[in-house]
Design a protein around this motif. Structure first.
Motif, PDB file in Angstrom:
ATOM      1  N   GLU A   1       0.830  -1.204   0.000  1.00  0.00           N
ATOM      2  CA  GLU A   1       0.000   0.000   0.000  1.00  0.00           C
ATOM      3  C   GLU A   1       0.867   1.257   0.000  1.00  0.00           C
ATOM      4  O   GLU A   1       0.558   2.228  -0.708  1.00  0.00           O
ATOM      5  N   ARG A   2       1.941   1.244   0.793  1.00  0.00           N
ATOM      6  CA  ARG A   2       2.839   2.413   0.835  1.00  0.00           C
ATOM      7  C   ARG A   2       3.488   2.644  -0.525  1.00  0.00           C
ATOM      8  O   ARG A   2       3.580   3.794  -0.997  1.00  0.00           O
TER       9      ARG A   2
ATOM     10  N   ALA B   1       0.941   4.053  -2.894  1.00  0.00           N
ATOM     11  CA  ALA B   1       0.656   5.458  -2.594  1.00  0.00           C
ATOM     12  C   ALA B   1       1.772   6.362  -3.102  1.00  0.00           C
ATOM     13  O   ALA B   1       1.517   7.440  -3.661  1.00  0.00           O
TER      14      ALA B   1
ATOM     15  N   SER C   1       1.374   9.201  -5.938  1.00  0.00           N
ATOM     16  CA  SER C   1       1.775  10.584  -5.656  1.00  0.00           C
ATOM     17  C   SER C   1       2.761  11.083  -6.698  1.00  0.00           C
ATOM     18  O   SER C   1       2.669  12.229  -7.163  1.00  0.00           O
TER      19      SER C   1
END
Length: 344
Positions: free
Chosen positions: A328-329, A332, A336
């Motif tokens: 998930e990180r 993300a 971004s």
């Protein structure tokens, strides 16, 4: 012997112990004195006593005189290489012969039901894990082991490293001897985390992890950089109140002590009814999953840093949850980055 009394075997033939791996009770607060008392014999027997005895035997029978050690010489360095190579061949080879060549206990207590010699893989030299592992052990491993040994013995003989006598400092040296495995565990965890960083893993540590199904010769099958980092545990004795015998114990704990963690079997059958625990399961899980169990459970560093896997269903769930959060990180960050690019 029926290994299913102690564990289970899946359809692939892989065996796993019934009980989850437990960390040593040394660093539990408040202290559990009864648990420590029950665990303490396992701290010494059989492995630590073997490695300590080997250090004493080296000093008594193998290591040249102090006068000889004071001058670096190819002669005594080659002598030590020959002895180290012979001892590694005999010690590692005994496990290989018993468990992997003669297969005296077949696959009883074997974590991975397959044997490395049964499979070819082009990640290894000559497509053979055992050939690759043996060559790396003797060409790089024993060479660097001997090099560190020579430097440290020379340093002790010339006063560059502490040399306390047992007669004058029995309690200090007894304490240092007692914590040799703890020093190794701390050092191993730190350098192991370091070489799992992406760059070092790709160019250094991946060599060791090619042996997903480890066997005795996998123990010191490493990249030369990893050999220096791993066997460099002896360098602590440049600053510790120590002496050459304890330095040799530290070095033997790393060199010969790599065997139990890579033997590939949970227990080694000795005779008809005796079993010797290898305590290898935690490190086997590291070879299987790569990002768990960077240490060996003597110090609960993996628990403290969230990378512990005890082999249970809960351990598996914690590992998968950690993988999910990392994914998930990364997603993300990628999103971004794409938004910032679009804005430009």
């Amino acid at each position: 012997m029926d290994d299913l009394k102690y564990g289970t075997r899946n359809k692939r033939g892989d065996w796993a112990p019934n009980k989850p791996v437990e960390t040593a009770p040394l660093f539990v607060f408040p202290p559990k004195l009864l648990a420590i008392a029950k665990w303490l014999p396992h701290y010494f027997f059989p492995w630590n006593v073997i490695f300590a005895a080997s250090a004493v035997a080296y000093w008594a029978l193998i290591i040249p005189s102090v006068e000889t050690l004071q001058t670096l010489s190819v002669g005594w360095a080659l002598w030590l290489y020959a002895v180290n190579a012979a001892c590694v061949f005999l010690f590692y080879g005994a496990f290989e012969l018993h468990l992997y060549v003669l297969k005296r206990q077949e696959n009883r207590f074997k974590y991975n039901g397959k044997f490395p010699a049964d499979q070819k893989n082009n990640v290894f030299w000559f497509d053979r894990q055992n050939v690759d592992n043996m060559l790396r052990t003797f060409l790089s491993g024993v060479t660097i082991w001997t090099g560190i040994e020579v430097v440290m013995l020379w340093a002790h003989a010339n006063g560059y490293a502490p040399w306390l006598s047992f007669s004058e400092n029995p309690w200090t040296l007894a304490l240092v001897a007692l914590v040799v495995p703890v020093i190794h565990e701390f050092h191993f965890f730190c350098i192991h985390r370091l070489i799992h960083t992406p760059f070092l893993y790709k160019w250094v540590h991946s060599v060791h992890h090619n042996s997903v199904n480890p066997s005795p010769w996998s123990s010191l099958s490493m990249h030369p950089v990893e050999h220096i980092l791993y066997l460099g545990t002896a360098f602590y004795h440049l600053i510790l109140p120590s002496n050459p015998i304890l330095m040799l114990y530290q070095l033997h704990y790393a060199g010969f002590g790599a065997i139990p963690g890579h033997v590939g079997f949970d227990k080694v059958e000795v005779g008809e009814d005796k079993l010797v625990d290898s305590h290898a399961y935690a490190h086997y899980l590291h070879h299987k999953y790569f990002e768990v169990n960077y240490g060996d459970a003597l110090i609960p560093l993996d628990k403290w840093f969230g990378t512990w896997h005890d082999g249970s269903a809960d351990g598996e769930a914690r590992m998968q949850e950690r993988y999910r959060k990392r994914k998930e990180r990364l997603s993300a960050r990628k999103a971004s980055s794409e938004l910032q690019g679009a804005a430009k």
